[in-house]
Structures are given as C-alpha cells and as structure tokens.
Motif scaffolding. Structure first.
Motif, PDB file in Angstrom:
ATOM      1  N   VAL A   5       0.830  -1.212   0.000  1.00  0.00           N
ATOM      2  CA  VAL A   5       0.000   0.000   0.000  1.00  0.00           C
ATOM      3  C   VAL A   5       0.861   1.257   0.000  1.00  0.00           C
ATOM      4  CG1 VAL A   5      -1.712   1.287   1.311  1.00  0.00           C
ATOM      5  CG2 VAL A   5      -1.891  -1.206   1.144  1.00  0.00           C
ATOM      6  N   VAL A   6       1.945   1.262   0.780  1.00  0.00           N
ATOM      7  CA  VAL A   6       2.821   2.435   0.848  1.00  0.00           C
ATOM      8  C   VAL A   6       3.512   2.666  -0.496  1.00  0.00           C
ATOM      9  CG1 VAL A   6       4.893   3.379   1.933  1.00  0.00           C
ATOM     10  CG2 VAL A   6       3.129   2.270   3.322  1.00  0.00           C
ATOM     11  N   GLY A   7       3.849   1.593  -1.189  1.00  0.00           N
ATOM     12  CA  GLY A   7       4.519   1.726  -2.475  1.00  0.00           C
ATOM     13  C   GLY A   7       3.647   2.356  -3.543  1.00  0.00           C
ATOM     14  N   GLN A   8       2.334   2.307  -3.379  1.00  0.00           N
ATOM     15  CA  GLN A   8       1.420   2.897  -4.360  1.00  0.00           C
ATOM     16  C   GLN A   8       1.123   4.374  -4.098  1.00  0.00           C
ATOM     17  OE1 GLN A   8      -2.067   0.406  -4.233  1.00  0.00           O
ATOM     18  NE2 GLN A   8      -1.027  -1.390  -5.094  1.00  0.00           N
ATOM     19  N   SER A   9       1.757   4.961  -3.137  1.00  0.00           N
ATOM     20  CA  SER A   9       1.504   6.372  -2.796  1.00  0.00           C
ATOM     21  C   SER A   9       1.998   7.293  -3.912  1.00  0.00           C
ATOM     22  CB  SER A   9       2.200   6.745  -1.495  1.00  0.00           C
ATOM     23  OG  SER A   9       1.699   5.934  -0.437  1.00  0.00           O
ATOM     24  N   VAL A  10       1.297   8.421  -4.076  1.00  0.00           N
ATOM     25  CA  VAL A  10       1.647   9.387  -5.122  1.00  0.00           C
ATOM     26  C   VAL A  10       3.017   9.992  -4.866  1.00  0.00           C
ATOM     27  CG1 VAL A  10       0.989  11.556  -6.228  1.00  0.00           C
ATOM     28  CG2 VAL A  10      -0.771   9.899  -5.552  1.00  0.00           C
ATOM     29  N   ARG A  11       3.306  10.353  -3.662  1.00  0.00           N
ATOM     30  CA  ARG A  11       4.605  10.913  -3.324  1.00  0.00           C
ATOM     31  C   ARG A  11       5.319   9.938  -2.398  1.00  0.00           C
ATOM     32  NH1 ARG A  11       4.836  16.006  -2.030  1.00  0.00           N
ATOM     33  NH2 ARG A  11       2.681  16.556  -2.585  1.00  0.00           N
ATOM     34  N   PRO A  12       6.629  10.000  -2.335  1.00  0.00           N
ATOM     35  CA  PRO A  12       7.378   9.059  -1.482  1.00  0.00           C
ATOM     36  C   PRO A  12       6.960   9.171  -0.016  1.00  0.00           C
ATOM     37  CG  PRO A  12       8.845  10.193  -2.996  1.00  0.00           C
ATOM     38  CD  PRO A  12       7.517  10.874  -3.098  1.00  0.00           C
ATOM     39  N   VAL A  13       6.675   7.997   0.584  1.00  0.00           N
ATOM     40  CA  VAL A  13       6.235   7.951   1.982  1.00  0.00           C
ATOM     41  C   VAL A  13       7.113   6.949   2.723  1.00  0.00           C
ATOM     42  CG1 VAL A  13       4.345   7.403   3.561  1.00  0.00           C
ATOM     43  CG2 VAL A  13       3.873   8.552   1.375  1.00  0.00           C
ATOM     44  N   THR A  14       7.446   7.292   3.946  1.00  0.00           N
ATOM     45  CA  THR A  14       8.227   6.400   4.805  1.00  0.00           C
ATOM     46  C   THR A  14       7.456   6.187   6.093  1.00  0.00           C
ATOM     47  OG1 THR A  14      10.292   7.283   3.897  1.00  0.00           O
ATOM     48  CG2 THR A  14      10.425   6.043   5.963  1.00  0.00           C
ATOM     49  N   VAL A  15       7.343   4.932   6.493  1.00  0.00           N
ATOM     50  CA  VAL A  15       6.640   4.592   7.740  1.00  0.00           C
ATOM     51  C   VAL A  15       7.668   4.019   8.712  1.00  0.00           C
ATOM     52  CG1 VAL A  15       4.828   3.252   8.825  1.00  0.00           C
ATOM     53  CG2 VAL A  15       4.506   4.137   6.494  1.00  0.00           C
ATOM     54  N   PHE A  16       7.818   4.703   9.840  1.00  0.00           N
ATOM     55  CA  PHE A  16       8.723   4.230  10.908  1.00  0.00           C
ATOM     56  C   PHE A  16       7.870   3.484  11.941  1.00  0.00           C
ATOM     57  CE2 PHE A  16      10.818   7.898   9.048  1.00  0.00           C
ATOM     58  CZ  PHE A  16      12.139   7.463   8.903  1.00  0.00           C
ATOM     59  N   LEU A  17       8.087   2.175  12.016  1.00  0.00           N
ATOM     60  CA  LEU A  17       7.311   1.322  12.914  1.00  0.00           C
ATOM     61  C   LEU A  17       7.851   1.414  14.337  1.00  0.00           C
ATOM     62  CD1 LEU A  17       6.973  -1.774  10.575  1.00  0.00           C
ATOM     63  CD2 LEU A  17       5.280   0.032  10.997  1.00  0.00           C
ATOM     64  N   PRO A  18       7.018   1.069  15.310  1.00  0.00           N
ATOM     65  CA  PRO A  18       7.460   1.171  16.718  1.00  0.00           C
ATOM     66  C   PRO A  18       8.627   0.242  17.047  1.00  0.00           C
ATOM     67  CG  PRO A  18       5.074   1.028  16.579  1.00  0.00           C
ATOM     68  CD  PRO A  18       5.596   0.751  15.209  1.00  0.00           C
TER      69      PRO A  18
ATOM     70  N   VAL B  17       3.509  12.491  10.754  1.00  0.00           N
ATOM     71  CA  VAL B  17       2.202  12.232  11.363  1.00  0.00           C
ATOM     72  C   VAL B  17       2.341  11.011  12.289  1.00  0.00           C
ATOM     73  CG1 VAL B  17      -0.205  11.640  10.957  1.00  0.00           C
ATOM     74  CG2 VAL B  17       0.995  13.180   9.378  1.00  0.00           C
ATOM     75  N   ALA B  18       2.021  11.243  13.525  1.00  0.00           N
ATOM     76  CA  ALA B  18       2.110  10.156  14.522  1.00  0.00           C
ATOM     77  C   ALA B  18       0.873   9.261  14.428  1.00  0.00           C
ATOM     78  CB  ALA B  18       2.252  10.742  15.916  1.00  0.00           C
ATOM     79  N   VAL B  19       1.088   7.918  14.459  1.00  0.00           N
ATOM     80  CA  VAL B  19      -0.006   6.939  14.412  1.00  0.00           C
ATOM     81  C   VAL B  19       0.011   6.187  15.752  1.00  0.00           C
ATOM     82  CG1 VAL B  19      -1.032   5.000  13.191  1.00  0.00           C
ATOM     83  CG2 VAL B  19       0.311   6.718  11.935  1.00  0.00           C
ATOM     84  N   ALA B  20      -0.860   6.603  16.643  1.00  0.00           N
ATOM     85  CA  ALA B  20      -0.905   5.998  17.985  1.00  0.00           C
ATOM     86  C   ALA B  20      -1.910   4.837  18.008  1.00  0.00           C
ATOM     87  CB  ALA B  20      -1.277   7.069  19.004  1.00  0.00           C
ATOM     88  N   GLY B  21      -1.856   4.076  19.058  1.00  0.00           N
ATOM     89  CA  GLY B  21      -2.817   2.981  19.246  1.00  0.00           C
ATOM     90  C   GLY B  21      -2.374   1.651  18.695  1.00  0.00           C
ATOM     91  N   LEU B  22      -1.146   1.588  18.182  1.00  0.00           N
ATOM     92  CA  LEU B  22      -0.651   0.291  17.703  1.00  0.00           C
ATOM     93  C   LEU B  22      -0.227  -0.572  18.887  1.00  0.00           C
ATOM     94  CD1 LEU B  22       1.473   1.462  14.617  1.00  0.00           C
ATOM     95  CD2 LEU B  22      -0.872   0.580  14.662  1.00  0.00           C
ATOM     96  N   PRO B  23      -0.242  -1.883  18.709  1.00  0.00           N
ATOM     97  CA  PRO B  23       0.121  -2.766  19.847  1.00  0.00           C
ATOM     98  C   PRO B  23       1.537  -2.533  20.347  1.00  0.00           C
ATOM     99  CG  PRO B  23      -1.007  -4.007  18.122  1.00  0.00           C
ATOM    100  CD  PRO B  23      -0.744  -2.655  17.554  1.00  0.00           C
ATOM    101  N   ASP B  24       2.440  -2.214  19.439  1.00  0.00           N
ATOM    102  CA  ASP B  24       3.833  -2.064  19.849  1.00  0.00           C
ATOM    103  C   ASP B  24       4.195  -0.635  20.251  1.00  0.00           C
ATOM    104  OD1 ASP B  24       4.130  -4.709  19.266  1.00  0.00           O
ATOM    105  OD2 ASP B  24       4.836  -4.347  17.189  1.00  0.00           O
ATOM    106  N   GLY B  25       3.278   0.295  20.049  1.00  0.00           N
ATOM    107  CA  GLY B  25       3.596   1.688  20.377  1.00  0.00           C
ATOM    108  C   GLY B  25       3.085   2.631  19.289  1.00  0.00           C
ATOM    109  N   THR B  26       3.864   3.683  19.004  1.00  0.00           N
ATOM    110  CA  THR B  26       3.454   4.727  18.056  1.00  0.00           C
ATOM    111  C   THR B  26       4.334   4.669  16.811  1.00  0.00           C
ATOM    112  OG1 THR B  26       2.750   6.157  19.875  1.00  0.00           O
ATOM    113  CG2 THR B  26       3.147   7.213  17.710  1.00  0.00           C
ATOM    114  N   ALA B  27       3.677   4.592  15.634  1.00  0.00           N
ATOM    115  CA  ALA B  27       4.399   4.652  14.357  1.00  0.00           C
ATOM    116  C   ALA B  27       4.392   6.106  13.847  1.00  0.00           C
ATOM    117  CB  ALA B  27       3.758   3.727  13.333  1.00  0.00           C
TER     118      ALA B  27
END
Length: 443
Positions: free
Chosen positions: A62-75, A111-121
C-alpha cells in the motif's frame, strides 16, 4: 518641466507599487509553500489511517502505491517505504506529536499513528524545495508585468496632465517673447489652472498698458512738435524783417532746417509702428521709390540735374511700411539736393535681393562724404546739416532688418546704400523677382 512632472509621478507611483508588490510577492511564495505542505499532510494522514488498520504484511504494497514518497517508521524500529534517517524530529513525532519541520532540500511532514500494539508509528512525507516554489516565478512575472503596465498608464496620464499645464505656460512664453520683440498686439488666451490664467490676464493687461503709454507718448511728442511751429512762425516773420541779406539768408536757412527737424519729429511720432515686430510691415519698395522719384524729378529738372532711375518693373516687397520707405527716399534725395551744387547728376537704383528684401542705392557726383561718421546721429561735417537725415534712414533700414552704409560713388561722390530686409514669409521673393529678367530705366 513636462518631463519632471512625469518623472515625479512615476517615482511616486513606483514607491506605491513597491510597497504593495513586495508583500504580495512574499504572500504568493508563502501560499505556494503552504499548498504543497497541505497536500503532503493530506497524503500522510491517509497513509496513517491505513497503517492503523492494515496488517503489517500488507503495508509495504500500500505504501509503495503512494503518489509521493512515503516512509513509515514502525514502533519496533522497522522502516516501510522510502528509506530515511530516523532523526530527532522523527523521535519527537514517535512520542505522539505530529509536526512539520525543515529538512535538507525541503520540508518533511510527520504524522504520529498511535494505538498500535507495539507503540506509536510515524508516517513521513517529504516536500522538496522545487515543489514548495512551484508556480511562484510565473506569478511573480505576472505581477511584474502588471506593475509595468500600471506604470505605463500612469506615465500616459501624467503626460496628459502635464500637457494641460504646460500648454498655457508655453503660450505665455510665446506671447512674452513676441512682446519682447516689439509686437504689443499679441494676446494670450487665459486658459489652464487658475494661477496660470491670472498670469495670462496680467500679461495681457501689461501689453495694453504699454501700448497705451506708447500711444500717449507719441501723441505728446507730436503735440509738442506742433506747438513749436508757433514760435517758429514768429521767428520766420522776424527773419523776413531783417534788412541785411546775409543775415536774412543765414537765419532763413536755419529756420528751414529747424522746420524739417520738427516735421520729421511729427512724422515719426505719428507713425503707428509701435507694436509691430521686425518683419511684420510690408511695402512694395519699387512702387514707393517710383512715386518719390517722380515727385523729385520736377526739382531735378528745374536745377538741370541728370536724374537716372533704375527700378525693376515688378513689385519688390520689403519689411517696412510705405511711409518708412517714402521717408527714407525723401531724406536721402533731400540730402542730394541740399549738399550738392545745381547741375550735379545722381542715380537712384533699386535691386531685389536674392534672398528677399531689396537694396536701394542713391549715388551722386558731388564732393562726397569726408567722414564716415555721418551716419551717427547728430554728427555732421557740413554746413546747415544736423546729421539727422542719415540717422532717420538708418533707423528705417534697421527696423526692416537691414543696414545702411555710406561709401563713395563710382564718380567720386557720395553713395548711400540701404538694405531692406524681407517681410515675414517672403524669403526667396528676391530670387523670383530676379528671374523676371527685365529692368526699367527712366531718365
């Protein structure tokens, strides 16, 4: 003055435009950057919602299909999407705080993504400087073109207003120059701003006042000259009663000279020449000289003088009144009859000048002028001469734009050469007159 008014208006308008355009240009650049950042933030928010709902195994696709480059830093320290360095800003966002910060070559949106089991992405999108400034240069060029157009319109309006102010001032200057040249009949139109109209009205009143003063002066001089005739008549009566023939002749000649002077004063005072600029008068010199030589021919015949008259058959226009030309001819011929012996021949010759005007030459076979200073007013080396005759002729020639010179004739006598200037607009009339070819000679 016109250019200065236009420059002043342009300078003022330029300051206003600069004060308006610089903040507007900065606002355009800021709006373009905010628009690019808002687009990146929107995409980061959309990706953040997917990170919170998708399984981790589906996330890379899903991230690879983004219009602009996106990076997701996992917890857990993992990174999905475009590789990026986990810096202090990302660590700050991992605490649950979304933010936008400057980065080398552009800006990054976190953009912070809270509520994940391991913490905040943390979802990171990057906006390069080229995108932050997209469309800014073109907008600035449009603003510059608008500013130049406004300056051009301002210059045109300023030129129109300046002309409306300068035109009456130019008319005032032209009228002043004409009055300074002797034309007191000219008047200026009372137009333009109130101050200019007042100046024009004052100038017109001044011209009228000067004309009235000159008219009064001429009438006063003429009146005084006429009053002199009464004691002159009394003196002539007394002279007639003298028994000594020599005294009678001497005093009579003096009274004759005095009467001629008074007549010249009256004629000069009554001449309506004041107010006429040089070249404004106009007379046919050939006709006037022909008329005056015909008048003097009777006296020449009585004194057994050979009178040779050489005149062109066509009109010869000069910048003098007929009265002035007549007075000049009469004065010079009177000098010939007064200062040469009876039987002395003389010549009257009028030649049209090639560039307009004419040359009048009156030459005799008498003793001539012993002193060239005879043309100076009041100077004379001859008995019974006041020296005013040549001065009167000189003034007539000067008023027409010409000159008077005294020289010796071919027979050794006196020759007076009067050059008359051409009337206005008649330059080249002499060349047309010369082309007619034939000349008349009267004895």
């Amino acid at each position: 003055m016109k250019n200065r008014l236009i420059l002043l208006t342009l300078a003022t308008s330029s300051l206003v435009l600069v004060a308006f355009m610089i903040p507007l240009a900065l606002m355009v650049r800021s709006a373009a950057a905010e628009h690019a950042v808002d687009d990146a933030a929107t995409q980061a928010q959309a990706t953040a919602s997917l990170v919170a709902t998708l399984d981790r195994t589906d996330l890379p696709a899903v991230v690879g299909q983004s219009v602009r480059p996106v990076t997701v830093f996992l917890p857990d320290g993992g990174v999905v999407g475009q590789q990026a360095v986990r810096d202090d800003a990302i660590r700050l966002a991992a605490t649950g705080r979304s933010l936008t910060t400057a980065a080398p070559g552009g800006r990054e949106v976190l953009v912070a993504v809270a509520g994940l089991p391991d913490g905040t992405a943390v979802v990171r999108t990057f906006v390069p400087d080229s995108e932050l400034r997209r469309g800014v240069a073109r907008t600035w060029m449009i603003l510059g073109a608008v500013a130049l157009g406004l300056l051009a319109v301002t210059a045109a309006v300023a030129a129109m207003l300046a002309r409306s102010l300068i035109r009456p001032l130019t008319a005032l200057v032209d009228a002043s120059d004409a009055m300074a040249s002797g034309d007191l009949t000219v008047r200026t139109a009372e137009a333009g701003p109130q101050e200019v109209r007042r100046v024009g009205s004052a100038l017109n009143r001044l011209a009228e006042r000067i004309s009235a003063l000159l008219q009064h002066e001429r009438e006063t001089v003429a009146d005084l000259s006429h009053r002199l005739r009464t004691p002159l008549t009394a003196l002539r009566i007394d002279a007639e009663s003298l028994r000594d023939p020599e005294d009678h002749a001497r005093i009579g000649e003096g009274l004759d000279d005095l009467e001629r002077v008074i007549t010249d004063i009256i004629r000069t005072a009554r001449r309506p020449s004041a107010g006429e600029p040089p070249g404004a008068a106009r007379a046919d010199a050939a006709a006037v000289v022909r008329d005056r030589t015909t008048f003097w021919s009777a006296l020449a015949e009585e004194q057994d003088r050979l009178m040779h008259v050489d005149l062109p058959p066509q009109p010869v226009w000069v910048a003098a009144t007929p009265e002035d030309v007549s007075e000049c001819v009469d004065t010079l011929l009177d000098n010939v009859f007064t200062h040469t012996d009876e039987g002395t021949p003389f010549t009257v010759r009028l030649i049209a000048a090639t560039d307009g005007g004419a040359t009048l030459t009156i030459a005799d076979s008498g003793p001539g002028f012993p002193d060239p200073s005879a043309v100076v007013r009041g100077t004379s080396t001859r008995l019974r001469s006041t020296g005013l005759g040549l001065d009167i002729a000189t003034r007539v020639a000067t008023r027409s734009g010409g000159t008077l010179t005294v020289t010796a004739s071919t027979s050794g006598g006196a020759a007076v050469v009067v050059e008359f200037g051409p009337p206005r607009g008649d330059a080249g009339a002499g060349r047309r007159a010369l082309r007619t070819g034939r000349r008349a000679s009267v004895r």
